[in-house]
Design an enzyme around this catalytic site. Structure first.
Site, PDB file in Angstrom:
ATOM      1  N   LYS A  83       0.840  -1.208   0.000  1.00 37.38           N
ATOM      2  CA  LYS A  83       0.000   0.000   0.000  1.00 37.38           C
ATOM      3  C   LYS A  83       0.871   1.252   0.000  1.00 37.38           C
ATOM      4  O   LYS A  83       0.666   2.171  -0.790  1.00 37.38           O
ATOM      5  CB  LYS A  83      -0.899  -0.021   1.249  1.00 37.38           C
ATOM      6  CG  LYS A  83      -1.718   1.226   1.434  1.00 37.38           C
ATOM      7  CD  LYS A  83      -2.379   1.264   2.798  1.00 37.38           C
ATOM      8  CE  LYS A  83      -1.432   1.792   3.839  1.00 37.38           C
ATOM      9  NZ  LYS A  83      -2.047   2.067   5.143  1.00 37.38           N
ATOM     10  N   CYS A  93     -25.725  10.225   0.588  1.00 45.44           N
ATOM     11  CA  CYS A  93     -24.917   9.716  -0.516  1.00 45.44           C
ATOM     12  C   CYS A  93     -25.536  10.096  -1.862  1.00 45.44           C
ATOM     13  O   CYS A  93     -26.652   9.685  -2.179  1.00 45.44           O
ATOM     14  CB  CYS A  93     -24.782   8.196  -0.401  1.00 45.44           C
ATOM     15  SG  CYS A  93     -23.785   7.475  -1.711  1.00 45.44           S
TER      16      CYS A  93
HETATM   17  S1  SF4 Z   1     -22.964   2.161   1.532  1.00 46.15           S
HETATM   18 FE1  SF4 Z   1     -23.545   2.646  -0.591  1.00 46.15          FE
HETATM   19  S2  SF4 Z   1     -25.299   4.087  -0.458  1.00 46.15           S
HETATM   20 FE2  SF4 Z   1     -24.293   4.011   1.570  1.00 46.15          FE
HETATM   21  S3  SF4 Z   1     -22.821   5.716   1.563  1.00 46.15           S
HETATM   22 FE3  SF4 Z   1     -21.689   3.892   0.883  1.00 46.15          FE
HETATM   23  S4  SF4 Z   1     -21.831   3.930  -1.360  1.00 46.15           S
HETATM   24 FE4  SF4 Z   1     -23.425   5.346  -0.581  1.00 46.15          FE
END
Ligand code: SF4
Length: 286
Positions: free
Chosen positions: A161, A246
């Protein structure tokens, strides 16, 4: 016929007959990855994540190239198991003491160095690794840092990494994807990576790196790290991802509107085992 030969052949046919060359489809690319990547890029435009101002990329940004490369190496070596804010503050303390320099580090005793970088995770062991790396930089690389992946990997305390990150940001020579805990977690949540020959989640960052590199275009290899790290620090967080914030959550929003249900109930949830690998996948998986 190898892909390389196939491409040359297609190009040659194209030049002779003026036909359009079909792009080679990467095996295993998830069907919606481009839309999701674009959505994440849009969410990251604000540049508000800790990585945007305090990531290893920012170490020694005011220094000349050789000194900056050394600062990037030291910052990267301190960054594992440590928040960006803590690593950044340790780099600042080293800079104030004139210790972003291999010669100065070799002349500093290990306990002093350890105290200066504390509370970086495993600061005592890292102080030892940093001193050893500084000595090698002086003795074998004229005070500069190693310029190849294998030479970087030969330094104690530097894993794949870190080596990939240093190659990318110090030498601008990306040879692989730097997969940290955020890139590993989010790639699995999105269903972007699988263990070799299976449809199972990857269990190590190295498996994630190899799986991602099979289909992600090379020009995304360097930016994918700060992109997903920042996304993981702000929205797609380890414990309670903020799915209601999101911006790529369109499917979920459509379902919410149709069913009138709360988004919170549809977030990826850990099962009772507490094992992160058992976490339910993101609703955006194809
Ligand atoms: S789990 Fe999926 S929907 Fe939830 S924040 Fe992460 S990418 Fe977005």
């Amino acid at each position: 016929m190898s892909c390389k030969n196939l491409n040359s052949c297609l190009l040659s046919v194209s030049l002779q007959k003026n036909v359009r060359v079909p792009s080679v489809v990467k095996v295993g690319a998830p069907e919606n990855w481009e839309a999701i990547l674009k959505g994440i890029k849009n969410m990251r435009l604000s540049g508000e994540a800790p990585v945007d101002t305090m990531g290893c990329e920012k170490a020694g940004s005011c220094l000349p190239p050789k000194e900056k490369r050394f600062a990037v190496l030291i910052s990267t070596m301190m960054s594992s198991q440590t928040k960006d804010e803590v690593t950044h503050a340790a780099v600042e303390r080293l800079s104030e003491k004139g210790l972003l320099d291999p010669d100065a580090i070799v002349r500093t005793d290990e306990a002093t160095l350890a105290n200066l970088i504390k509370p970086v995770g495993f600061y005592q062991r890292k102080a030892n690794f940093i001193k050893e790396a500084s000595k090698i930089c002086l003795e074998h690389f004229g005070g500069d840092i190693p310029s190849s992946l294998n030479e970087l990997l030969a330094l104690k305390g530097v894993g794949p990494k870190m080596a990939h990150l240093v190659m990318s940001i110090a030498w601008k020579n990306t040879q692989g994807i730097c997969v940290d805990t955020h890139v590993h977690r989010i790639s699995n949540r999105l269903g972007w990576v699988f263990r070799e020959g299976t449809k199972q989640k990857t269990t190590t960052p190295e498996q994630t790196r190899m799986s991602l590199e099979k289909w992600l275009p090379k020009d995304e290899w360097e930016p994918i790290n700060p992109l997903l790290v920042g996304f993981g620090q702000t929205i797609c967080t380890p414990l309670r991802p903020k799915c209601d914030l999101c911006g790529i959550n369109n499917k979920l929003r459509a379902r919410q509107a149709a069913a009138g249900v709360a988004l919170r109930g549809m977030q990826p949830r850990r099962r009772n085992t507490g094992d992160q690998r058992m976490e339910a996948p993101c609703c955006l998986r194809p």
